[in-house]
Design a protein around this motif. Sequence first.
Motif, mmCIF file in Angstrom:
data_model
loop_
_atom_site.group_PDB
_atom_site.id
_atom_site.type_symbol
_atom_site.label_atom_id
_atom_site.label_comp_id
_atom_site.label_asym_id
_atom_site.label_seq_id
_atom_site.Cartn_x
_atom_site.Cartn_y
_atom_site.Cartn_z
ATOM 1 N N UNK A 140 36.077 74.219 41.666
ATOM 2 C CA UNK A 140 37.113 75.091 42.212
ATOM 3 C C UNK A 140 37.940 74.413 43.310
ATOM 4 N N UNK A 141 37.376 73.406 43.932
ATOM 5 C CA UNK A 141 38.082 72.720 45.015
ATOM 6 C C UNK A 141 39.305 71.961 44.516
ATOM 7 N N UNK A 142 39.372 71.736 43.201
ATOM 8 C CA UNK A 142 40.481 70.966 42.642
ATOM 9 C C UNK A 142 41.729 71.807 42.383
ATOM 10 N N UNK A 143 41.604 73.133 42.427
ATOM 11 C CA UNK A 143 42.778 73.977 42.170
ATOM 12 C C UNK A 143 43.894 73.771 43.204
ATOM 13 N N UNK A 144 43.579 73.742 44.502
ATOM 14 C CA UNK A 144 44.642 73.449 45.475
ATOM 15 C C UNK A 144 45.252 72.056 45.283
ATOM 16 N N UNK A 145 44.420 71.082 44.914
ATOM 17 C CA UNK A 145 44.926 69.732 44.666
ATOM 18 C C UNK A 145 45.861 69.740 43.463
ATOM 19 N N UNK A 146 45.498 70.514 42.439
ATOM 20 C CA UNK A 146 46.366 70.657 41.263
ATOM 21 C C UNK A 146 47.711 71.245 41.651
ATOM 22 N N UNK A 147 47.687 72.249 42.508
ATOM 23 C CA UNK A 147 48.932 72.879 42.956
ATOM 24 C C UNK A 147 49.810 71.879 43.703
ATOM 25 N N UNK A 148 49.193 71.083 44.569
ATOM 26 C CA UNK A 148 49.942 70.059 45.306
ATOM 27 C C UNK A 148 50.563 69.047 44.347
ATOM 28 N N UNK A 149 49.799 68.667 43.328
ATOM 29 C CA UNK A 149 50.299 67.719 42.333
ATOM 30 C C UNK A 149 51.488 68.297 41.570
ATOM 31 N N UNK B 150 44.126 82.629 47.266
ATOM 32 C CA UNK B 150 43.891 82.601 48.709
ATOM 33 C C UNK B 150 43.516 81.202 49.179
ATOM 34 N N UNK B 151 42.610 80.574 48.447
ATOM 35 C CA UNK B 151 42.172 79.223 48.813
ATOM 36 C C UNK B 151 43.331 78.247 48.757
ATOM 37 N N UNK B 152 44.149 78.376 47.717
ATOM 38 C CA UNK B 152 45.287 77.470 47.545
ATOM 39 C C UNK B 152 46.313 77.653 48.655
ATOM 40 N N UNK B 153 46.551 78.914 49.059
ATOM 41 C CA UNK B 153 47.521 79.172 50.120
ATOM 42 C C UNK B 153 47.043 78.612 51.453
ATOM 43 N N UNK B 154 45.746 78.767 51.731
ATOM 44 C CA UNK B 154 45.199 78.200 52.966
ATOM 45 C C UNK B 154 45.298 76.675 52.950
ATOM 46 N N UNK B 155 45.020 76.089 51.794
ATOM 47 C CA UNK B 155 45.128 74.636 51.658
ATOM 48 C C UNK B 155 46.564 74.183 51.908
ATOM 49 N N UNK B 156 47.532 74.903 51.327
ATOM 50 C CA UNK B 156 48.936 74.532 51.496
ATOM 51 C C UNK B 156 49.381 74.714 52.947
ATOM 52 N N UNK B 157 48.861 75.740 53.626
ATOM 53 C CA UNK B 157 49.194 75.923 55.046
ATOM 54 C C UNK B 157 48.716 74.721 55.867
#
Length: 500
Positions: free
Chosen positions: A230-239, A275-282
Amino acid sequence: MDFSNITIENIVLVGSLLLFVSIIAGKTGYRFGVPTLVLFLVVGMIFGYDGFGLEFSNPKMAQLIGVLALNVILFSGGMDTKFSEIKPVLPQGIMLSTLGVLFTAVITGVFIYFITQHVFTAISFSFLEAILLASVMSSTDSASVFAILGAKGLVLKERLRPLLELESGSNDPMAYLLTITFIQWIQIGEGSLWSVFLTFVIQLVVGAVLGYLLGRLAVRLINRINIDNKSLYPVLLLTLLFIVFSITNYLKGNGYLAVYISGLVVGNSKFVHKKTSKKFMDGMTWLFQIVMFLTLGLLVYPSALLPIAGIGLAIGFFMIFISRPLSVWLCLIPFRKMTYKAKHYISWVGLRGAAPILFATYPLTSRIQEAEIIFNIVFFVTLMSLLIQGTTVPAVARRLGLAGVSKPQNKLSTFDVDLSDDIKSSMSEITLLPEHLSEGNRIMDLPMPENTLVVMVKRDERYFVPTGSTTLEVGDVLLLISDNDKTLEETYNQLGTIDV
């Protein structure tokens, strides 16, 4: 100190120290009302060649860092913007982000040409060079507006906050197009207004369409890819956001506009681990902001700002008090329902920041004759804008009667939990004081609405789920959950708590 003469380990150490000092400076500056972005720039200048001697004179590298940072900032800003909030102000936002930028560039450019020909004759810009300098500074900066409005938690009337965020997030394409166009005109010596208009329309249409389509595609991909980690979803979004920028630029659209629109699409859609992705992007947004402002601060030589201080002050004051207000009022003429106070406030929040400094690196990399002077003036005017306008954003809103009442902040520090955006309930925590237990020391004795529940208690280092008969003690931290923010506010009032 030259970066080519030190080891990788020392570069990592120096970079870490710069980040640490910036964070501490930002925390300290916020308490005194100084925009954190100014302090990031100042830290870069202090550690630069004229300060502690870090020599960084690579505008191409600074430009790369700035482009990456601006992409992250725009995408994150789009994600945090609710389409339902910007929809009513969409026409005003489009006018400000297109014609507003053009008016600012033309009005300021004519002024710069006049004063360099008749007042500050030591610096002699041609008409095209004057317009180029004005074009670089013509857009408001998304990083500055998002950061200052977000950090201050400012509530504004008349839908001003979504309008200002929409304008700052979508006006960089126009400034970028004007900057690149006038660089080409100076280099080639000729140009067509029709070709400029056609290029702008193509960039605008392609950028908007691809931003929407690729944003929708990104949501579908995230929801269907089914990654075990699941930790890779924010990285995917950034990519994906960098893919959006690259594809759009390759197809002759404006990548910055596409990234902002795709951020809007993604942020207003349902997708897994949102939620996790938004926090990562912040977090990534703040990291890139710090790195970008530090880099741009290192790139400038403070000693080089003194010779252009006079013309910098003249241009800065002209933009703050004349060209920006005039451009805003011209753009908002059709919108008669908007009050004079709102127009005045929009005029004031014309913050310059990293985007103009980033665009100022393009004349440097294109080897325009007056590029260094242009860069130094842009840097000086940006500092002026952040110090004068950035520090007074809340005060001017209050003075004009446009500051709304802040809602209670649902901040959780003891309980590191969060709810999905689809769940409309509100959570908060409260530390019990003696007055909270004046009617009894059991949960059932607490004066709270029926639809507010205590779902967990922290006592010392122990966490437990309570019942109605659980005995409470002073110093216990309660995790509360209510139907909505209104019920949560009613809970605070009944408990006699103003803030949590």
